[in-house]
Design an enzyme around this catalytic site. Structure first.
Site, PDB file in Angstrom:
ATOM      1  N   HIS A 164      -5.954   2.189  -7.325  1.00  0.00           N
ATOM      2  CA  HIS A 164      -4.742   1.362  -7.350  1.00  0.00           C
ATOM      3  C   HIS A 164      -3.548   2.116  -7.943  1.00  0.00           C
ATOM      4  O   HIS A 164      -2.388   1.763  -7.695  1.00  0.00           O
ATOM      5  CB  HIS A 164      -5.019   0.099  -8.163  1.00  0.00           C
ATOM      6  CG  HIS A 164      -4.226  -1.096  -7.730  1.00  0.00           C
ATOM      7  ND1 HIS A 164      -2.944  -1.005  -7.216  1.00  0.00           N
ATOM      8  CD2 HIS A 164      -4.521  -2.426  -7.738  1.00  0.00           C
ATOM      9  CE1 HIS A 164      -2.506  -2.215  -6.931  1.00  0.00           C
ATOM     10  NE2 HIS A 164      -3.431  -3.090  -7.230  1.00  0.00           N
ATOM     11  N   ASP A 378      -7.631  -0.486  14.160  1.00  0.00           N
ATOM     12  CA  ASP A 378      -8.414  -0.205  15.367  1.00  0.00           C
ATOM     13  C   ASP A 378      -8.576   1.308  15.493  1.00  0.00           C
ATOM     14  O   ASP A 378      -7.627   2.028  15.806  1.00  0.00           O
ATOM     15  CB  ASP A 378      -7.694  -0.776  16.592  1.00  0.00           C
ATOM     16  CG  ASP A 378      -8.430  -0.496  17.892  1.00  0.00           C
ATOM     17  OD1 ASP A 378      -9.492   0.160  17.862  1.00  0.00           O
ATOM     18  OD2 ASP A 378      -7.925  -0.923  18.949  1.00  0.00           O
TER      19      ASP A 378
END
Length: 438
Positions: A164, A378
């Site tokens: 993070h 994708d």
């Protein structure tokens, strides 16, 4: 049900092109410095067998083809997201971008992906599909690790854990988008991230970061459960609240509903301490609120915590009161507020958030990734059918909001004390809007 996970291989993926010398000492912005040490963003992307079969046909060795494609494209992606393949943060100031690489694990899962999709919280098994437990402090500190899981049915799940310190959910989303575009041979469509922009607006200061280990709740047993809200149900909820809170967003509406139900659960289980009020805290992104707005490809942690005033529990306090307080908290982070964060204004904002915890005034914290576009990942065999996260979270009264696949609904991952959760999940007002398949 248990899903046995068998690790098949572990290797290190390095960038296809070495990081230039002048980029090797990567400075953190002040917002990056504020992020807790050893805090990770864990993401699980699930792809069903029928989509993979449509992409590869009856090829028996499709898994090795997928693995190689992911590794090659990852190597190329790391050349533009080079801090992820560096070593740990140095004194909360910078990352050494020395091309150490990222860990890439392959595993076989002796279970069907459909079993996981039906109930992703079963046995906290999602954690086993990630390269490491993001809340185990004995794990080695890394900036990025990946686990490619092959299920017995032929489906796959890609578990990714991001440090993070390097970026927020938007940064992660654009990393995944770049990686998937390169995997599909569309690298020319990748928008190169602005790695230093946030540092220019919010330069670093002498700041030690806290450790997640120091703030997690240790006294109470916590439980995280997922609650799904369809787009239709969210629209009904907004319509109900529209008369009292105009232009209420879906996030604001569902936050108000969850806050109210969670607070009612806490009141029901409270024995010694009387709850007289409550506050809501929303994590609000500031990229679009700056003047001029920062592009989404701006790397880093660019968000603030917006804490509401106390909602006093006197008289007839209804859902519309929670909605209005939520709306005020979120929309207080406007262009004027963000402009005051520059310079020493940011220090004043932090001090306001450090107000001492008041007895009988629980705070419920909401974060969301609605703009992260994880469902667009994708890699050449279709978009993920489900995007999830780890099933165990260590912070009490914390709610993570994730979009559903159709972008119309929301998943709420709610962490409460075990006793509060029993009351929360049977709240009739909440159940009126929760989807049956939640």
């Amino acid at each position: 049900m248990e899903a046995k996970v068998e690790i098949v291989s572990t290797e290190t993926i390095k960038p296809s092109t070495p990081t230039p010398d002048h980029l090797r000492d990567f400075k953190l912005s002040f917002f990056d410095q504020l992020i807790l040490d050893q805090l990770y963003i864990p993401i699980l992307l699930c792809y069903p067998h029928h989509d993979i079969k449509n992409a590869f046909g009856e090829t028996s060795d499709y898994f090795s083809v997928i693995s190689q494609k992911l590794k090659t494209s990852l190597s190329q992606t790391l050349t533009i997201y080079y801090p992820y393949c560096g070593t740990t943060v140095k004194d909360n100031i910078s990352i050494e971008c020395n091309d150490t690489g990222v860990v890439f694990i392959e595993s076989k899962v002796h279970a069907n992906l459909s079993d996981i999709l039906k109930n992703p919280l079963l046995g906290e098994m999602v954690r086993d599909f990630l390269p490491f437990d993001p809340y185990n402090f004995d794990e080695p500190e890394v900036n990025l690790a990946i686990q490619l899981n092959q299920f017995s049915c032929g489906g796959i799940a890609l578990g990714v854990s991001f440090n993070h310190k390097i970026g927020d959910a938007i940064t992660v989303g654009y990393f995944l988008k770049a990686w998937s575009l390169i995997a599909r041979g569309q690298g020319s469509d990748v928008v190169v991230p602005q790695m230093e922009t946030a540092n220019l607006y919010f330069p670093q200061r002498n700041k030690e970061s806290a450790n997640l280990r120091d703030i997690i709740t240790k006294k109470e047993e916590l439980v995280t459960k997922r609650f799904t809200f369809s787009g239709t149900n969210l629209s009904r909820l907004r319509d109900k609240l529209s008369s009292s809170s105009k232009n209420l967003s879906r996030v604001e509406a569902v936050s108000a509903l969850i806050w109210k139900a969670a607070l009612e659960a806490a009141i029901a289980t409270s024995k010694e301490q009387k709850i007289r009020a409550s506050k809501v805290c929303h994590i609000v992104g500031i990229r679009p609120r700056m003047v001029p707005p920062l592009p989404d490809v701006t790397r880093g942690n660019t968000y603030v915590h917006s804490l509401s005033p106390s909602l006093e529990l006197k008289g007839d306090v209804g859902l519309h009161d929670f909605a209005e307080m939520t709306r005020k908290a979120v929309r207080s982070i406007d262009a004027d507020y963000v402009s005051r964060l520059k310079g020493d204004g940011i220090l004043k904002a932090l001090e306001e958030l450090k107000a001492p915890t008041e007895e009988g005034v629980p705070i419920y914290t909401f974060s969301g990734v609605s703009r992260s576009k994880y469902y667009e990942s994708d890699f050449g065999w279709g978009k993920p059918t489900w995007v999830g996260t780890v099933a165990r979270r260590p912070l009490k009264n914390a709610i993570l909001l994730l979009p559903t696949r159709d972008s119309e609904g929301a998943e709420a991952w709610v962490t409460l004390s075990k006793v509060d959760m029993v009351e929360f999940e049977r709240n009739p007002e909440l159940l009126h809007y929760v989807s049956l398949d939640s």
